[in-house]
Motif scaffolding. Structure first.
Motif, PDB file in Angstrom:
ATOM      1  N   GLY A   1       6.948  10.992   8.718  1.00 51.73           N
ATOM      2  CA  GLY A   1       5.923  11.909   8.221  1.00 51.73           C
ATOM      3  C   GLY A   1       5.756  11.786   6.723  1.00 51.73           C
ATOM      4  N   ASP A   2       4.832  12.592   6.210  1.00 47.32           N
ATOM      5  CA  ASP A   2       4.532  12.583   4.777  1.00 47.32           C
ATOM      6  C   ASP A   2       5.423  13.633   4.101  1.00 47.32           C
ATOM      7  N   PHE A   3       6.158  13.207   3.096  1.00 44.86           N
ATOM      8  CA  PHE A   3       7.077  14.109   2.382  1.00 44.86           C
ATOM      9  C   PHE A   3       6.364  15.369   1.886  1.00 44.86           C
ATOM     10  N   PHE A   4       5.099  15.220   1.531  1.00 41.21           N
ATOM     11  CA  PHE A   4       4.387  16.370   0.942  1.00 41.21           C
ATOM     12  C   PHE A   4       3.959  17.395   2.000  1.00 41.21           C
TER      13      PHE A   4
ATOM     14  N   ALA B   1       0.828  -1.206   0.000  1.00 39.19           N
ATOM     15  CA  ALA B   1       0.000   0.000   0.000  1.00 39.19           C
ATOM     16  C   ALA B   1       0.868   1.265   0.000  1.00 39.19           C
ATOM     17  N   ARG B   2       2.049   1.197   0.623  1.00 36.72           N
ATOM     18  CA  ARG B   2       2.926   2.375   0.670  1.00 36.72           C
ATOM     19  C   ARG B   2       3.906   2.404  -0.486  1.00 36.72           C
ATOM     20  N   GLY B   3       3.889   1.360  -1.317  1.00 34.16           N
ATOM     21  CA  GLY B   3       4.843   1.298  -2.437  1.00 34.16           C
ATOM     22  C   GLY B   3       6.256   1.061  -1.944  1.00 34.16           C
ATOM     23  N   ALA B   4       6.369   0.207  -0.921  1.00 32.86           N
ATOM     24  CA  ALA B   4       7.679   0.031  -0.290  1.00 32.86           C
ATOM     25  C   ALA B   4       8.426  -1.171  -0.877  1.00 32.86           C
ATOM     26  N   PHE B   5       9.364  -0.900  -1.757  1.00 33.39           N
ATOM     27  CA  PHE B   5      10.248  -1.936  -2.291  1.00 33.39           C
ATOM     28  C   PHE B   5      11.655  -1.431  -2.066  1.00 33.39           C
ATOM     29  N   PHE B   6      12.501  -2.287  -1.526  1.00 32.13           N
ATOM     30  CA  PHE B   6      13.775  -1.749  -1.050  1.00 32.13           C
ATOM     31  C   PHE B   6      14.891  -1.909  -2.067  1.00 32.13           C
ATOM     32  N   THR B   7      15.695  -0.869  -2.138  1.00 28.39           N
ATOM     33  CA  THR B   7      16.699  -0.770  -3.195  1.00 28.39           C
ATOM     34  C   THR B   7      17.925  -1.633  -2.902  1.00 28.39           C
ATOM     35  N   PRO B   8      18.386  -2.413  -3.892  1.00 23.46           N
ATOM     36  CA  PRO B   8      19.632  -3.153  -3.699  1.00 23.46           C
ATOM     37  C   PRO B   8      20.771  -2.174  -3.385  1.00 23.46           C
TER      38      PRO B   8
ATOM     39  N   GLY C   1      17.092   8.740  -3.619  1.00 23.20           N
ATOM     40  CA  GLY C   1      16.102   7.808  -3.088  1.00 23.20           C
ATOM     41  C   GLY C   1      15.384   7.005  -4.141  1.00 23.20           C
ATOM     42  N   ASN C   2      14.363   6.331  -3.679  1.00 27.77           N
ATOM     43  CA  ASN C   2      13.550   5.444  -4.504  1.00 27.77           C
ATOM     44  C   ASN C   2      12.113   5.684  -4.088  1.00 27.77           C
ATOM     45  N   PRO C   3      11.432   6.631  -4.740  1.00 30.16           N
ATOM     46  CA  PRO C   3      10.088   7.019  -4.295  1.00 30.16           C
ATOM     47  C   PRO C   3       9.100   5.854  -4.375  1.00 30.16           C
TER      48      PRO C   3
ATOM     49  N   ILE D   1      13.117  11.289   5.507  1.00 34.93           N
ATOM     50  CA  ILE D   1      11.681  11.392   5.807  1.00 34.93           C
ATOM     51  C   ILE D   1      11.084  10.042   5.456  1.00 34.93           C
ATOM     52  N   GLU D   2      10.190   9.544   6.280  1.00 31.41           N
ATOM     53  CA  GLU D   2       9.574   8.242   5.995  1.00 31.41           C
ATOM     54  C   GLU D   2       8.190   8.207   6.639  1.00 31.41           C
ATOM     55  N   LEU D   3       7.232   7.812   5.833  1.00 30.80           N
ATOM     56  CA  LEU D   3       5.835   7.761   6.275  1.00 30.80           C
ATOM     57  C   LEU D   3       5.621   6.707   7.361  1.00 30.80           C
TER      58      LEU D   3
ATOM     59  N   LEU E   1      19.101  14.906   1.240  1.00 29.79           N
ATOM     60  CA  LEU E   1      17.736  14.543   1.646  1.00 29.79           C
ATOM     61  C   LEU E   1      17.334  13.220   0.999  1.00 29.79           C
ATOM     62  N   GLU E   2      16.714  12.335   1.774  1.00 32.43           N
ATOM     63  CA  GLU E   2      16.087  11.108   1.254  1.00 32.43           C
ATOM     64  C   GLU E   2      14.612  11.206   1.623  1.00 32.43           C
ATOM     65  N   PRO E   3      13.727  11.500   0.676  1.00 36.35           N
ATOM     66  CA  PRO E   3      12.339  11.841   1.028  1.00 36.35           C
ATOM     67  C   PRO E   3      11.439  10.654   1.369  1.00 36.35           C
ATOM     68  N   SER E   4      11.875   9.432   1.128  1.00 35.40           N
ATOM     69  CA  SER E   4      11.048   8.259   1.477  1.00 35.40           C
ATOM     70  C   SER E   4      12.049   7.171   1.836  1.00 35.40           C
ATOM     71  N   CYS E   5      12.686   7.351   2.993  1.00 34.40           N
ATOM     72  CA  CYS E   5      13.986   6.686   3.214  1.00 34.40           C
ATOM     73  C   CYS E   5      13.908   5.232   3.614  1.00 34.40           C
TER      74      CYS E   5
HETATM   75  C1  LIG Z   1      10.191   2.188  -2.803  1.00 36.37           C
HETATM   76  S1  LIG Z   1      10.296   2.306  -1.059  1.00 36.37           S
HETATM   77  C2  LIG Z   1      11.934   2.818  -0.928  1.00 36.37           C
HETATM   78  C3  LIG Z   1      12.481   2.833   0.417  1.00 36.37           C
HETATM   79  C4  LIG Z   1      13.968   3.211   0.442  1.00 36.37           C
HETATM   80  N1  LIG Z   1      14.150   4.528  -0.140  1.00 36.37           N
HETATM   81  C5  LIG Z   1      14.785   2.207  -0.349  1.00 36.37           C
HETATM   82  O1  LIG Z   1      15.109   2.511  -1.463  1.00 36.37           O
HETATM   83  O2  LIG Z   1      15.044   1.111   0.116  1.00 36.37           O
HETATM   84  C6  LIG Z   1       9.312   3.740  -0.799  1.00 36.37           C
HETATM   85  C7  LIG Z   1       9.190   4.205   0.646  1.00 36.37           C
HETATM   86  O3  LIG Z   1       8.379   5.374   0.628  1.00 36.37           O
HETATM   87  C8  LIG Z   1       7.608   5.435   1.823  1.00 36.37           C
HETATM   88  N2  LIG Z   1       6.524   6.391   1.560  1.00 36.37           N
HETATM   89  C9  LIG Z   1       5.377   6.191   0.866  1.00 36.37           C
HETATM   90  N3  LIG Z   1       4.680   7.347   0.769  1.00 36.37           N
HETATM   91  C10 LIG Z   1       5.404   8.294   1.436  1.00 36.37           C
HETATM   92  C11 LIG Z   1       5.200   9.683   1.703  1.00 36.37           C
HETATM   93  N4  LIG Z   1       4.107  10.298   1.251  1.00 36.37           N
HETATM   94  N5  LIG Z   1       6.138  10.332   2.403  1.00 36.37           N
HETATM   95  C12 LIG Z   1       7.250   9.699   2.852  1.00 36.37           C
HETATM   96  N6  LIG Z   1       7.490   8.394   2.649  1.00 36.37           N
HETATM   97  C13 LIG Z   1       6.584   7.698   1.937  1.00 36.37           C
HETATM   98  C14 LIG Z   1       7.211   3.986   2.002  1.00 36.37           C
HETATM   99  O4  LIG Z   1       6.839   3.714   3.333  1.00 36.37           O
HETATM  100  C15 LIG Z   1       8.497   3.253   1.586  1.00 36.37           C
HETATM  101  O5  LIG Z   1       9.315   3.013   2.697  1.00 36.37           O
END
Ligand SMILES: C[S@@+](CC[C@H](N)C(=O)[O-])C[C@H]1O[C@@H](n2cnc3c(N)ncnc32)[C@H](O)[C@@H]1O
Length: 550
Positions: free
Chosen positions: A99-102, A14-21, A115-117, A73-75, A41-45
Motif C-alpha cells: 500500500g501507499d505509506f501516506f 518511477a517508484r524511486g526504488a534503489f536498494f540499500t546495501p 528505511g530508504n524512502p 509497507i510497500e507500494l 516500521l519500514e515505510p517503503s520496505c
Molecule cells: C529507495 S527504495 C528502498 C527500498 C528498501 N527500503 C531498500 O532500502 O532496499 C524505495 C521503495 O519505496 C517504494 N515506494 C515508493 N513510493 C511509496 C509509497 N508511497 N508508499 C510505500 N512505498 C513506496 C518503492 O516501491 C521502493 O521499493
C-alpha cells in the motif's frame, strides 16, 4: 530480490526504488533498534533489507522478544510479497502490507522507523500520490513546496509514526543538507528531535546511482539548534564509527547544513579566521548569473569565426571567455582577452545591435538552417538570435570548478555567460573591491569557505551558486583600506604566479601576507585552515570515483 520480470527497471525508476546495501541497512537498524520489545516500521520496505536486519537484531537480544513487532509497507505488490516471504522464517512477529505509506495515519507508536524512502524528483512525482504526501506533511505542520522530491514528505510522515522518544534512521539524498525545498524538512527535524546526527560518505555508496546520500539518525523529543556530523569513506567505515567521530555544528533549518564536516581544530580555526576577516563577499557586493545563450557554439565566437563570417564590431559584443581556463590572473584585461582569443578562447558574443547588417543576416540564416533557432532558450525569445545580456559585473567568479574558484577584476567591463557569475560591488566599495578582492581571494580561508559552502557536483567539481557566494569569508573594508598599498604591491607577483600555473605558490603568498600578516592569525591556525581546505578538496575529487559493485 524481486525478479526483474516482476519489477522492470522503468517501474523501479518511477517508484524511486534503489536498494540499500546491507551494510548500511544493518548500521541504521543497529542504531535504531535498542530493545527486544521494539516496534519497528519500514515505510517503503522494498525486499525488506532493513526488516531482515531488524529481525536479526531483535533475535540477537537474549531476553523475551514476544512484544517485538516488525511492520513493512510497500507500494509495489510483488516486492511486498518478497518481503513477507523473507521475514516468514524469523521468530519475530511481523506484517508486510502492500500500500501507499501516506494512507497510513500518524500512529505515534513505533520505537524505530528505519528505511530508504523513494527518491523521485518533482518533475516525475505527480498526481494523487504527490497530493496525498504533501497533505500528510501539512498535517504535521510542514508545508512542502511543489518542487519537493518524494523523500521530503516521507521524512516528515515517518517522524510522525514514532512514539515519544522514538528513533528515526533513514538513508536520504544529500540534497537534504542543501536544497531550498528541503528547508521545511530541516526545520521539522530540529523542532521534533533533540538529537540529529548525519553520516556522510566520501565515496558514492549506491552502485549505479548518481545521487550522493547521507544517513540521518534522529532521536529524543524536543528541539535542537545543532547537528552532529561525521564522514566515513564508504559503507565499510560504518562498522568502526565511534560517537567521538562526530563534530557538532550549530545550524538553523533555513540555511544549508554545510558541506563536508571539519575536524574540531579546523572548525575552530575556520571560525576564528572568519571572525578576524570580519566580512563576507555579500558585504562587498551581489553575485548574479551570467547570460544564457542557448547555443554557445553558435553565439560565442573567436576572431577566426568573425573573419570567416565577415562579422564586424557592430555584430558582436566583447565576452569574458566561456572556457574558464582562460579566466586567470587577477584581472581580465584587454591583453588577456586578446591572449585568450589567440589560444582559441571565445571572447566575442554574436549580438547585432539594432538592425542586423548583411553579414549578420547571413549568420542568422546559417543558424536557422542548422536548427539553432529551435533550441529551447532560443525559441522562447524574440528575436531568437538576441541573447539577453546580464548587468556588467565589476568582478567575475567561476561557477563550476575542478580545483579552486577564481575571481578576477572585469577590467574591460565585458559581458559574461553562465559559466561565470558577475559580482556587482556595493556603493563605496567599487574601486577598492575591483582592485583588491581578486588579490585577497586566493587565500586558504576563503577557499576553505568555498569547499564548505559550495556543492560537490558530478565529476568532483565544486559548484558555487550566487546565493552561496555571498557567504564566503573575505577581509573587511577597513582591513583592505588600511593595507591597500602593500596589497597593491602584491598584485603583479600574484598575477605572475597564477598565470604561470603556480596556484599553490599564489595561495601561500596571500596566506602569508593576509592571514598571518594583516589578520594576525598564528601559524598553527593558518596551517589548520590550509590543511582542512586541502582535505576537503581531495575528498570532493575522490567522490567522483565510482563505487565498486558489492
Ligand atoms: C529507495 S527504495 C528502498 C527500498 C528498501 N527500503 C531498500 O532500502 O532496499 C524505495 C521503495 O519505496 C517504494 N515506494 C515508493 N513510493 C511509496 C509509497 N508511497 N508508499 C510505500 N512505498 C513506496 C518503492 O516501491 C521502493 O521499493
Amino acid at each position: 530480490m524481486t525478479s526483474p520480470a516482476l519489477d522492470p527497471p522503468e517501474s523501479r525508476k518511477a517508484r524511486g526504488a534503489f536498494f540499500t546495501p546491507p551494510a548500511i541497512a544493518r548500521f541504521l537498524v543497529d542504531w535504531a533498534v535498542r530493545s527486544p520489545s521494539d516496534r519497528v516500521l519500514e515505510p517503503s520496505c522494498g525486499d525488506a533489507v532493513f526488516l531482515r536486519a531488524a529481525a536479526e537484531r531483535i533475535v540477537s537480544f537474549p531476553s523475551d522478544r514476544s512484544s517485538a513487532f516488525l511492520h513493512g509497507i510497500e507500494l509495489h505488490g510483488p516486492s511486498a510479497r518478497t518481503a513477507a516471504e523473507a521475514l516468514a522464517p524469523w521468530p519475530v512477529s511481523s506484517r508486510v502490507e502492500s500500500g501507499d505509506f501516506f494512507d497510513f495515519h500518524p500512529a505515534h507508536s513505533y520505537d524505530a522507523v528505519v528505511g530508504n524512502p523513494p527518491y523521485v524528483r518533482f518533475q516525475d512525482f505527480s498526481g494523487e500520490r504527490r497530493v496525498r504526501s504533501r497533505r500528510a506533511a501539512l498535517e504535521a505542520g510542514v508545508n512542502l513546496s511543489g518542487l519537493a522530491s518524494s523523500w521530503a514528505a516521507f521524512v516528515v510522515h515517518a517522524g510522525e509514526m514514532l512514539a515519544p522518544g522514538g528513533r528515526l534512521a533513514l538513508v536520504l539524498p544529500a540534497e537534504l543538507l542543501a536544497v531550498h525545498y528541503a528547508a521545511p524538512v530541516r526545520r521539522y527535524l530540529l523542532d521534533r528531535f533533540s538529537d540529529v546526527s548525519l553520516v556522510m560518505f566520501e565515496q558514492r555508496v549506491f552502485p549505479g546511482v548518481q545521487e550522493e546520500v547521507v544517513l540521518l539518525l534522529a532521536e529524543g523529543s524536543g528541539t535542537s539548534d545543532s547537528i552532529l556530523l561525521s564522514q566515513v569513506v564508504d559503507a565499510s567505515g560504518l562498522a568502526e564509527l565511534a560517537r567521538s567521530a562526530f563534530t557538532k555544528r550549530p545550524v538553523s533549518g533555513d540555511l544549508r547544513w554545510g558541506g563536508a564536516p571539519l575536524e574540531a581544530d579546523a572548525d575552530a580555526a575556520y571560525a576564528q579566521g572568519c571572525e578576524l576577516a570580519g566580512e563576507t563577499l555579500g558585504d562587498w557586493g551581489r553575485a548574479f548569473l551570467g547570460g544564457v545563450s542557448g547555443a554557445n557554439h553558435f553565439f560565442a565566437l573567436d576572431s577566426t569565426d568573425l573573419k570567416q563570417h565577415g562579422l564586424g564590431n557592430e555584430d558582436v559584443v566583447r565576452l569574458a571567455p566561456t572556457a574558464t581556463r582562460h579566466v586567470r590572473g587577477v584581472a581580465l584585461t584587454a591583453a588577456r582577452l586578446a591572449a585568450a582569443d589567440r589560444a582559441g578562447g571565445k571572447t566575442w558574443l554574436f549580438r547585432p545591435g539594432g538592425k542586423p547588417g548583411t553579414a549578420a543576416r547571413d549568420y542568422i540564416s546559417l543558424g536557422e538552417r542548422t536548427g539553432v533557432h529551435r533550441r529551447y532558450k532560443c525559441r522562447v525569445r524574440e528575436p531568437w538570435w538576441q541573447v539577453p545580456l546580464p548587468r556588467v559585473g565589476h568582478l567575475l567568479l567561476t561557477y563550476l570548478n575542478a580545483d579552486a574558484p577564481r575571481l578576477v577584476e572585469n577590467a574591460e567591463r565585458v559581458t559574461h555567460l553562465n559559466g561565470l557569475h558577475g559580482i556587482e560591488l556595493h556603493h563605496g566599495r567599487k574601486t577598492l573591491g575591483s582592485e583588491l578582492l581578486p588579490v585577497v581571494f586566493p587565500n586558504s580561508l576563503t577557499l576553505l569557505g568555498c569547499e564548505l559552502i559550495g556543492r560537490a557536483y558530478g565529476g568532483g567539481l565544486l559548484k558555487l551558486e550566487p546565493g552561496d557566494v555571498g557567504r564566503l569569508p573575505l577581509p573587511a573594508l577597513e582591513l583592505l583600506r588600511d593595507h591597500r598599498l602593500s596589497l597593491r604591491g602584491l598584485r603583479r607577483e600574484l598575477d605572475r604566479r597564477i598565470t604561470g600555473g603556480d596556484w599553490h605558490g599564489a595561495v601561500s603568498l596571500v596566506d602569508a601576507e593576509l592571514l598571518s600578516g594583516m589578520m594576525g592569525l598564528d601559524g598553527a591556525t593558518v596551517s589548520a585552515i590550509a590543511t582542512a581546505r586541502e582535505t576537503l578538496r581531495s575528498r570532493r575529487k575522490a567522490r567522483s570515483a565510482e563505487p565498486a559493485s558489492p
